[in-house]
Scaffold this active site. Structure first.
Site, mmCIF file in Angstrom:
data_model
loop_
_atom_site.group_PDB
_atom_site.id
_atom_site.type_symbol
_atom_site.label_atom_id
_atom_site.label_comp_id
_atom_site.label_asym_id
_atom_site.label_seq_id
_atom_site.Cartn_x
_atom_site.Cartn_y
_atom_site.Cartn_z
ATOM 1 N N GLU A 1 54.074 48.915 28.901
ATOM 2 C CA GLU A 1 54.839 49.251 27.713
ATOM 3 C C GLU A 1 55.584 50.555 27.907
ATOM 4 O O GLU A 1 55.209 51.400 28.708
ATOM 5 C CB GLU A 1 53.905 49.383 26.521
ATOM 6 C CG GLU A 1 52.901 50.486 26.734
ATOM 7 C CD GLU A 1 51.831 50.531 25.662
ATOM 8 O OE1 GLU A 1 51.759 49.620 24.843
ATOM 9 O OE2 GLU A 1 51.085 51.512 25.673
ATOM 10 N N CYS B 1 59.179 57.180 26.705
ATOM 11 C CA CYS B 1 57.862 57.364 27.312
ATOM 12 C C CYS B 1 57.578 56.147 28.178
ATOM 13 O O CYS B 1 57.570 55.020 27.688
ATOM 14 C CB CYS B 1 56.828 57.490 26.190
ATOM 15 S SG CYS B 1 55.136 57.567 26.777
ATOM 16 N N CYS C 1 44.563 52.349 33.996
ATOM 17 C CA CYS C 1 44.388 53.689 34.568
ATOM 18 C C CYS C 1 42.952 53.813 35.054
ATOM 19 O O CYS C 1 42.028 53.329 34.404
ATOM 20 C CB CYS C 1 44.666 54.760 33.512
ATOM 21 S SG CYS C 1 44.527 56.450 34.157
ATOM 22 N N CYS D 1 39.349 58.371 30.865
ATOM 23 C CA CYS D 1 39.147 59.376 29.807
ATOM 24 C C CYS D 1 38.559 58.703 28.564
ATOM 25 O O CYS D 1 38.991 57.619 28.171
ATOM 26 C CB CYS D 1 40.456 60.070 29.470
ATOM 27 S SG CYS D 1 41.206 60.868 30.904
ATOM 28 N N CYS E 1 40.793 57.685 25.435
ATOM 29 C CA CYS E 1 42.062 56.989 25.704
ATOM 30 C C CYS E 1 41.827 55.496 25.833
ATOM 31 O O CYS E 1 40.978 55.063 26.620
ATOM 32 C CB CYS E 1 42.676 57.541 26.992
ATOM 33 S SG CYS E 1 44.186 56.698 27.500
ATOM 34 N N CYS F 1 50.323 55.892 23.276
ATOM 35 C CA CYS F 1 50.329 55.192 24.550
ATOM 36 C C CYS F 1 49.071 54.362 24.747
ATOM 37 O O CYS F 1 47.986 54.762 24.415
ATOM 38 C CB CYS F 1 50.519 56.200 25.670
ATOM 39 S SG CYS F 1 52.101 57.016 25.488
#
Ligand code: SAH
Ligand code: SF4
Length: 361
Positions: free
Chosen positions: A97, A111, A118, A122, A125, A336
């Protein structure tokens, strides 16, 4: 398999130098590179036959040996504040995205994502909870900009979508070279921000390889808390991270942006503001304070308005530029990682529970 198209090169994957080599391989002169890049990036043309200032024989050669990929979003959501979120389906079925954020004066910031998922994990997130599926190629990074640019100019780019850009350093550097090219979008290094969770060796390598605006997701002021929020801190603790920031090459008047997500009761204490001032001592810094955006994958809570206010005032009173960043596009979960999350929940892909690292502390 006899599909001749499988061997065609996607020109959007190539830096200027690589495109020059490719054309040299076809026996063509160098000066065609600029023409080709202008067709691709300035005019958005993807059909070689339309490139009328190139010799017909070259156009035919190119059509045999190359392609120019062209992205159209599979889904677009527009928020009440004008934020637009694009979802792209990749050739292998994965999705990424990008989010277009309107700025004052009709300008806009895009962005973009650098990986599918990922690996950094974290705890606050949503992207982190997916794990890493794969790196994006340089062309896949650049194509997010091309697709958004079709709807209107993109003035600034931030690599703050899905993924850790420095975990995909080679492709990110090549994408930057393409985005900076004078015959392409000609972004200046100050128009593009790369945000990292703090991969220290790669920060140093980045500084040696290319110029870009650097943002560091700090999010904590002690190793104890940062270890819990961002596992990367166990490998590269605060002292090493801040040393890499001190050493990062900056242009005159340039600063490093420190992103600080304020999470209620975790990192939004007055003592954190005090420690933050100490950490930033001697670094040309500005701080973005971002209230934690609640999502279904996390038990963390957003900070109170008073906590944000107090945190910001403390920094401002010590001459630290501290900007409170409104999370735009809240009604379409444009923060995000959240569109993908929503879509895949709807498809029943997400079965993992929340990663609950420190909430019972
Ligand atoms: N991996 C890089 C690049 C972007 S990560 C990095 O961590 O810096 C995506 C951005 O969204 C980061 O700035 C991160 O701090 C922020 N973010 C992630 N989850 C968030 C949440 N729940 N609320 C607010 N910001 C969040
Ligand atoms: Fe990855 Fe950045 Fe999310 Fe951390 S905050 S999991 S590094 S995308």
């Amino acid at each position: 398999m006899t599909d001749p198209l499988r061997h065609r090169v996607d020109l959007k994957e190539l830096t200027r130098q690589e495109m020059t080599e490719f054309l040299a391989g076809l026996g063509r002169e160098r000066f065609r590179v600029g023409q080709l890049m202008r067709w691709i990036y300035l005019r958005g043309v993807t059909d070689f036959a339309a490139m009328t200032d190139l010799a017909k024989a070259l156009r035919e050669d190119l059509a045999q040996r190359a392609t120019i990929s062209d992205w159209t979003p599979e889904a677009v959501e527009e928020s009440r504040d004008g934020t637009r979120k694009y979802l792209f389906r990749l050739a292998d079925g994965e999705t990424v995205e990008s989010v277009r954020i309107p700025m004052e004066g009709g300008r806009s910031t895009l962005c973009i994502s650098t990986q599918v998922g990922c690996a950094m994990g974290c705890s606050f997130c949503l992207t982190g909870s997916f794990g890493l599926q794969r790196n994006l190629s340089a062309g896949e990074i650049v194509n997010q900009v091309c697709a958004a640019a079709k709807e209107g100019p993109v003035n600034n780019i931030v690599m703050m979508g899905m993924g850790e850009p420095l975990h995909n350093l080679d492709n990110v550097v090549r994408a930057l070279q393409i985005l900076y090219d004078d015959d392409g979008f000609s972004y200046g290094p100050r128009k593009v921000t790369l945000s990292t969770a703090g991969l220290v060796p790669q920060m140093r390598e980045l500084g040696e390889r290319i110029r870009v605006q650097l943002a560091v997701s700090l999010n904590a002021t002690t190793d104890e808390v940062r270890d819990q929020l961002m596992p990367v801190n166990r490998r590269y603790p605060l002292a090493e991270l801040m040393a890499a920031c001190r050493d990062f090459p900056l242009q005159p008047r340039q600063r490093i942006t420190f992103e600080y997500i304020l999470i209620h009761g975790i990192n939004d204490w007055p003592a954190d503001a005090r420690r933050l001032v100490k950490l930033l001592h001697g670094i040309r810094a500005k701080v973005n304070l971002i209230p934690f955006n609640a999502h279904e994958g996390s038990d963390f809570q957003p900070p109170t308005g008073e906590a944000v206010e107090a945190f910001q005032s403390y920094l401002l009173a010590r001459d630290i530029v501290a900007i409170r960043r409104a999370s735009k596009g809240q009604d379409i979960s444009a923060a995000c990682g959240q569109l993908k999350g929503k879509l895949e929940r709807a498809e029943g892909v997400i079965s993992k529970g929340p990663k609950d690292v420190i909430s019972d502390k």
